[in-house]
Design a protein around this motif. Sequence first.
Motif, PDB file in Angstrom:
ATOM      1  N   SER A  43       0.632  -1.132  -0.445  1.00 35.45           N
ATOM      2  CA  SER A  43      -0.163   0.132   0.066  1.00 35.45           C
ATOM      3  C   SER A  43       0.979   0.857  -0.032  1.00 35.45           C
ATOM      4  O   SER A  43       1.812   1.183   0.396  1.00 35.45           O
ATOM      5  N   ASP A 118     -14.952   1.778  11.296  1.00 40.05           N
ATOM      6  CA  ASP A 118     -14.555   1.173  10.779  1.00 40.05           C
ATOM      7  C   ASP A 118     -13.598   0.203  11.811  1.00 40.05           C
ATOM      8  O   ASP A 118     -13.399   0.472  12.700  1.00 40.05           O
ATOM      9  N   HIS A 119     -13.308  -0.963  11.167  1.00 41.45           N
ATOM     10  CA  HIS A 119     -12.747  -1.919  12.245  1.00 41.45           C
ATOM     11  C   HIS A 119     -11.219  -2.181  11.812  1.00 41.45           C
ATOM     12  O   HIS A 119     -10.717  -1.941  10.554  1.00 41.45           O
ATOM     13  N   LYS A 120     -10.159  -2.780  12.601  1.00 43.53           N
ATOM     14  CA  LYS A 120      -8.904  -2.704  12.477  1.00 43.53           C
ATOM     15  C   LYS A 120      -8.635  -3.796  11.227  1.00 43.53           C
ATOM     16  O   LYS A 120      -9.828  -4.575  10.645  1.00 43.53           O
ATOM     17  N   GLY A 121      -8.555  -3.144  10.274  1.00 48.68           N
ATOM     18  CA  GLY A 121      -8.111  -3.865   8.599  1.00 48.68           C
ATOM     19  C   GLY A 121      -9.184  -3.733   7.946  1.00 48.68           C
ATOM     20  O   GLY A 121      -8.855  -3.633   6.809  1.00 48.68           O
ATOM     21  N   HIS A 123     -11.750  -1.131   5.400  1.00 43.33           N
ATOM     22  CA  HIS A 123     -10.871  -0.977   3.864  1.00 43.33           C
ATOM     23  C   HIS A 123     -11.805   0.584   3.778  1.00 43.33           C
ATOM     24  O   HIS A 123     -11.140   1.524   2.849  1.00 43.33           O
ATOM     25  N   LYS A 170     -19.134  -4.928  12.396  1.00 43.41           N
ATOM     26  CA  LYS A 170     -17.373  -5.808  12.508  1.00 43.41           C
ATOM     27  C   LYS A 170     -18.402  -7.237  12.557  1.00 43.41           C
ATOM     28  O   LYS A 170     -17.095  -8.167  12.769  1.00 43.41           O
TER      29      LYS A 170
END
Length: 182
Positions: A43, A118-121, A123, A170
């Motif tokens: 990335s 948003d959650h860990k990882g 998008h 999640k």
Amino acid sequence: KVNEELYYIEAVESTAHLLADIVLLLANYPQITHIEPRRQVKSRNFWARSVVQTGEEERNYYWENGLYGEGQVIGLSDTGIDHDHCFFYDGSTPTPLNKVDMGHRKIVYYKTFRDGEDHKGGHGTPIAGSLAGKAICPATTQGTFECEGMQRMNGMASEAKIAFIDLQSKTDKELVLPKDMY
């Protein structure tokens, strides 16, 4: 071994100096018909805005011509946005959940169709950042390498704002569309 016909050999830093010798050795085998380099995919938000604008690194055609997205609102649906990320944080105006508030510096509408984060990882945060992120840094980090590094990764339309629909919680294994979106 990738499959019955394809093998993959990775040279790491400790063996990179041997790569030319390995390629020459492998080229002597008649079963080997093709050898090519394979770059590691990473990335690189720092370069994304330049590549999209011009196809070149470090050339921002739109920015060179004064186009930063002022007065524009980008509509986006994804896994969620981390409201506290430096690209989206607004210390004076809370994120407008399920309502429009043009006063927020980045997110003017955030529909919590799933869970509103948003959650860990996730998008959504990096995509929203690539589109319209603009880093602000707390006073304690102004002028630091960390702060300046984040500001160099601002999104393509860094002055634009975002209207967002959260499509994943999640516990969801995939994006979930509201019935009125399809």
